[in-house]
Enzyme design. Structure first.
Site, PDB file in Angstrom:
ATOM      1  NE  ARG A  92      -4.284  -1.441   0.171  1.00  0.00           N
ATOM      2  CZ  ARG A  92      -4.453  -2.516  -0.571  1.00  0.00           C
ATOM      3  NH1 ARG A  92      -3.474  -2.905  -1.386  1.00  0.00           N
ATOM      4  NH2 ARG A  92      -5.581  -3.219  -0.515  1.00  0.00           N
ATOM      5  CD  GLU A 115      -2.663   3.929  -5.246  1.00  0.00           C
ATOM      6  OE1 GLU A 115      -3.796   3.436  -5.500  1.00  0.00           O
ATOM      7  OE2 GLU A 115      -1.667   3.232  -5.004  1.00  0.00           O
ATOM      8  CG  HIS A 160      -2.927  -0.108  -6.586  1.00  0.00           C
ATOM      9  ND1 HIS A 160      -3.392   0.546  -5.476  1.00  0.00           N
ATOM     10  CD2 HIS A 160      -2.866  -1.423  -6.249  1.00  0.00           C
ATOM     11  CE1 HIS A 160      -3.614  -0.329  -4.502  1.00  0.00           C
ATOM     12  NE2 HIS A 160      -3.292  -1.537  -4.951  1.00  0.00           N
TER      13      HIS A 160
END
Length: 405
Positions: A214, A243, A260
């Protein structure tokens, strides 16, 4: 059983094929799923961009929530349990996809620098489904593995358990650091900014850092400073703070940048759908009638066959060229490079579009290569490190999805 209304993220594949017989499917962009979307829904299927919590579901009749993801930090599971809402997710569904990404990234970095992966020490921080797979694959590439996972070390203590080391040991000894931890902000093993200025200062100036966990597990500002001051050898980021609008300076600074998508291999996505389908059928008490295998078989025998590179190439180049045929990570990086040049108001939409329009990619283990064309010195790296399947020449068995031996 009356027909259900099923709201599903538009990026979850095969929902119509799997769940169409159970009711009406309504597709939505994950970030736009709100209270009005689910005000008459029975089932909600999401990915990580949708936060499942009281503001979303308080006025909703939803009785089953599924997340087609490994992680669940976007889901308030205690709230669902309190409301009696069933929950399922897809642990390990895309673990091979993320492991493929890491292996491909290491091959790219090694090729670009003209160095070998053999003899290097890799620290795996987080040794669950993904980290555990890498711990089995990377030794075949000639690497020494250091495992760091305090919760798992405590739970798996014993003579048969793998050896775990402290994070300090990893930072002091590893040539490469790859992160596979959940994102947590509290508790004894919180991972928010786990890799910050202090941790980066302990790494060797030639070390490589890879983050597919993450974004906030790494302090982006500290990482950018380390890269600008040549205090780190290389960085690969698939996940980002803030993000879908990562710092454009950091995107430019890292060696490989992707939006991602490390876990976005088609196989893992379909597997995630299948896991949610199985859980929903069990919840409803209905018989399963759909299987993902027909979806995952290649339509053409040659589609998942790799050609062995010139055996005279150095090992690093040979492995990189073979890996690139199964997964072209450079293409993913190239698509991301346009993001910093977009106006600030367009960057979030561009990031989301890269994810929504991601090309279909298959897991490395689905690919085959002629066993006779693989030099003996590379066979372990190919079969166990890249997980490509060496096959003897023979007839392609379409039903089994592979070549006969």
């Amino acid at each position: 059983m009356s027909a259900l209304k099923i709201v599903a993220d538009e990026n979850i594949p095969c929902v119509e094929e799997a769940l169409g017989d159970l009711g009406t499917i309504v597709r939505c962009p994950g970030r736009s799923i709100g209270p009005a979307t689910v005000d008459d829904a029975d089932v909600l299927l999401v990915r990580s961009v949708t936060t499942v919590a009281p503001p979303l579901l308080d006025e909703s009749p939803v009785r089953f929530v599924g997340s087609a993801t490994i992680g669940t930090d976007h889901v308030d599971r205690a709230y669902l349990q309190e409301r009696g809402v069933a929950f399922a997710h897809a642990p390990a569904s895309n673990a091979d996809s993320v492991a493929d990404y890491v292996v491909a990234a290491l091959c790219v970095l090694a090729q670009r620098r003209g160095v070998s992966l053999e003899g290097r020490t890799v620290g795996i921080v987080g040794c669950g489904n993904i980290g555990g797979r890498l711990a089995r694959r990377l030794p075949a590439l000639g690497m020494t593995v250091l495992r760091n996972d305090p919760p798992r070390a405590a739970a798996e203590a014993g003579p048969e358990a793998p050896a775990f080391v402290s994070l300090d040991t990893v930072l002091d000894r590893a040539d490469l650091l790859t992160l596979h931890v959940p994102y947590t902000t509290t508790g004894p093993h919180a991972t928010h900014h786990l890799i910050g200025e202090a941790a980066l200062s302990r790494l060797d100036a030639d070390a490589w850092l890879l983050n597919t966990a993450r974004g906030p597990v790494v302090d982006g500002a500290a990482l950018l400073g380390a890269l600008r001051h040549d205090a780190l050898g290389a960085a690969v980021l698939d996940v980002w703070e803030d993000e879908p609008t990562p710092d454009p300076a950091l995107v430019r600074a890292v060696d490989l940048a992707t939006p991602h998508i490390a876990g976005y291999a088609w196989d893992g996505k379909v597997r995630g759908t299948a896991m949610l389908y199985d859980a929903l059928c069990e919840h409803l008490g209905v018989e399963k009638t759909w299987s993902p295998e027909a979806v995952l078989r290649p339509e053409h025998p040659s589609a998942l066959h790799c050609r062995a590179p010139d055996p005279r190439l150095p090992r690093t180049d040979w492995l990189d060229q073979l890996a690139q045929q199964a997964y072209d990570l450079r293409a993913d990086d190239a698509r991301m490079r346009a993001l910093p040049d977009r106006p600030p108001s367009e960057r979030g939409a561009h990031f989301r579009r890269l994810r929504a329009t991601y090309p279909r990619r298959r897991e490395m283990s689905r690919f085959e290569v002629s066993a006779a064309s693989v030099p003996a010195a590379h066979r372990s790296a190919v079969a166990e490190g890249l997980t490509l399947q060496p096959r003897a020449p023979g007839r392609y068995d379409r039903g089994a999805g592979r070549y006969d031996r």
